[in-house]
Design a protein around this motif. Sequence first.
Motif, short mmCIF file in Angstrom:
data_model
loop_
_atom_site.label_atom_id
_atom_site.label_comp_id
_atom_site.label_asym_id
_atom_site.label_seq_id
_atom_site.Cartn_x
_atom_site.Cartn_y
_atom_site.Cartn_z
N ILE A 20 -8.49 39.36 2.51
CA ILE A 20 -9.81 39.22 3.12
C ILE A 20 -9.74 38.41 4.41
O ILE A 20 -10.51 38.63 5.35
N ALA A 21 -8.78 37.46 4.50
CA ALA A 21 -8.71 36.60 5.68
C ALA A 21 -7.95 37.26 6.82
O ALA A 21 -8.30 37.08 8.00
N LEU A 22 -6.90 38.03 6.50
CA LEU A 22 -6.06 38.59 7.57
C LEU A 22 -6.59 39.92 8.10
O LEU A 22 -7.23 39.95 9.15
N PRO A 23 -6.36 41.04 7.41
CA PRO A 23 -6.83 42.29 8.02
C PRO A 23 -8.35 42.36 8.21
O PRO A 23 -8.83 42.74 9.28
N VAL A 24 -9.11 41.97 7.18
CA VAL A 24 -10.57 42.06 7.30
C VAL A 24 -11.12 40.97 8.22
O VAL A 24 -11.94 41.24 9.10
N GLY A 25 -10.64 39.76 8.03
CA GLY A 25 -11.13 38.64 8.85
C GLY A 25 -10.75 38.79 10.30
O GLY A 25 -11.58 38.57 11.20
N ILE A 26 -9.50 39.16 10.59
CA ILE A 26 -9.07 39.34 11.98
C ILE A 26 -9.86 40.46 12.64
O ILE A 26 -10.31 40.35 13.77
N ALA A 27 -10.02 41.60 11.91
CA ALA A 27 -10.73 42.75 12.48
C ALA A 27 -12.17 42.39 12.81
O ALA A 27 -12.70 42.81 13.85
N CYS A 28 -12.81 41.63 11.94
CA CYS A 28 -14.23 41.32 12.13
C CYS A 28 -14.44 40.16 13.10
O CYS A 28 -15.16 40.30 14.10
N ILE A 29 -13.80 39.02 12.83
CA ILE A 29 -14.10 37.80 13.59
C ILE A 29 -13.38 37.77 14.93
O ILE A 29 -14.00 37.50 15.97
N ILE A 30 -12.06 38.05 14.92
CA ILE A 30 -11.31 37.95 16.18
C ILE A 30 -11.52 39.18 17.06
O ILE A 30 -11.91 39.07 18.23
N LEU A 31 -11.26 40.39 16.49
CA LEU A 31 -11.41 41.60 17.30
C LEU A 31 -12.88 41.91 17.58
O LEU A 31 -13.21 42.40 18.66
N GLY A 32 -13.74 41.65 16.58
CA GLY A 32 -15.15 41.97 16.75
C GLY A 32 -15.90 40.95 17.56
O GLY A 32 -16.28 41.19 18.71
N TYR A 33 -16.13 39.78 16.97
CA TYR A 33 -16.90 38.74 17.64
C TYR A 33 -16.16 38.17 18.85
O TYR A 33 -16.79 37.78 19.84
N GLY A 34 -14.83 38.11 18.76
CA GLY A 34 -14.06 37.52 19.85
C GLY A 34 -13.83 38.46 21.01
O GLY A 34 -14.01 38.09 22.18
N LEU A 35 -13.40 39.70 20.71
CA LEU A 35 -13.01 40.65 21.76
C LEU A 35 -14.01 41.80 21.95
O LEU A 35 -13.81 42.65 22.81
N GLY A 36 -15.06 41.84 21.13
CA GLY A 36 -16.09 42.85 21.32
C GLY A 36 -15.78 44.21 20.74
O GLY A 36 -16.41 45.20 21.10
N ASP A 37 -14.82 44.29 19.81
CA ASP A 37 -14.46 45.58 19.23
C ASP A 37 -15.43 45.93 18.10
O ASP A 37 -15.61 45.18 17.15
#
Length: 482
Positions: A20-37
């Motif tokens: 939940i922290a790596l693939p899901v968390g990275i995809a949502c928080i870093i790529l989504g909120y951080g990079l706009g994906d």
Amino acid sequence: MKMKESTVNQIVSLAAMALIALPVGIACIILGYGLGDTPCILCWQERTAMVLVALIAIFITRYGLKPKYLGALIFASVYGLWAGYRHSSNHILKDIGQGFGPAIFGVHTYVWVMVVFLVILLFAAVLLMLQGDKLSEKEDKNSWTMLNKSTVMVFLVVIGFNIVQAFSQTGPFPFIGQSNPYRMTFDNDKVVWSTANWPKLSSLSARGSFAIERPDFGNMPVVEGSDIVNDVNLTLVGTQMLPVEITGLATGISYSPNSDIYAVVTSDNWVHFLNGKLSKVLASVMIDGAFSVEVSNLTGVVFDGDNSVVVTADHKSYVRLEYDPLAKIADSYWLFMDGTDGVKELKRSRFSTVRAKYNYIGGLGWDAVTQEYVTITLPAKVRNNFVVSRFSNQDFELNSEAKILNAADKYPMVTGLVIEQDKAYLLSQSAEQILVMSTRSNRIEAAYSFSDVTNAQGLTLAKGEFVVLNGVKGQNSVTFFK
């Protein structure tokens, strides 16, 4: 040695937190909120499957390693693996470096999805093997360690971020996301909620929007408006029935002037070599379409040598054969389902295209000047196209592709093709015409009309005459025109 329940509990809890922290968390928080994906509609399926797996793992840490939880975990993982495969199949065969969305360590996220779920399934298998003959019973249902509590907290935080992203960027039901999403934003004027990706009952297919109806050469659709206005009508010279041995629907024909022999193919995978008078079958074989490269629904044949031909299926798989009176069918039992002596196989593979990737073909030509094999696309309801593709006879790879410049309102059903010097003659089944195309400009320059042919399925040149194949199952014939 069987693992302790407490050890199993801690391992599963760590695995759930990592997922939940790596693939899901990275995809949502870093790529989504951080990079706009913003996830596409397929990304949301994959992410949902990961969340379900993590939730099931939390249930295991709370209530024990029960069969119903293991079954649910495997079910969710198989679904996630399928979703990743479905997503990757759209993009994985593109040129090196190309893809959709951001790449991590050079690999795009939809490929990582398959890796993640394969690891989950392997983890579940190893965990079961270490259980011995009996699953571990939960020692204390009220026991809840700091690691368990931390896993739940991480799960809730990541789920919270996902809920906000999903609701704001995708919208509530019946909105289900976009196939090509815009960059993540909280500006109401730029957010797009879409229902365009709901499937339609009339177009349900495992290939989604890539589904193209396969041609039925015995019952081809009428394409109104595909004819070209002309002042030339071909003169009927004569008609001849093909030998009774050719029982299937004939779909392709070619003539070798140096050897004075014809080749005819049928949609049920038969290849026949005939004498120059079309009165006798010299040799026949039925290609085993399930062996190695899948070959079915034969549609074209062309001589590329005095005795050698290339036979193609509607989906551009091909077989290269040679008429050789000394060849024994017993020596090629794994290649041919049935037939006579006199034919041997030289090569079997596939023609790969770019512009014509999502189109079937209705014939095959040979350009002796450039030493290339030539195909023309069949029109389709979706991804409509009219493209000429050329393939090298050296390595059978694509040399060039171009849009055909067409004067008609609609694209014709080209079911036959023969090339002589700088002219290509295209058999328009839908308009009962032979279209004359310049091989230099790929422009349709003229059209010759003909009649007295029920189902025009093949075209060749023999002794200065056009030979049009009339495909009628059990009553195949050829008509000669000048």
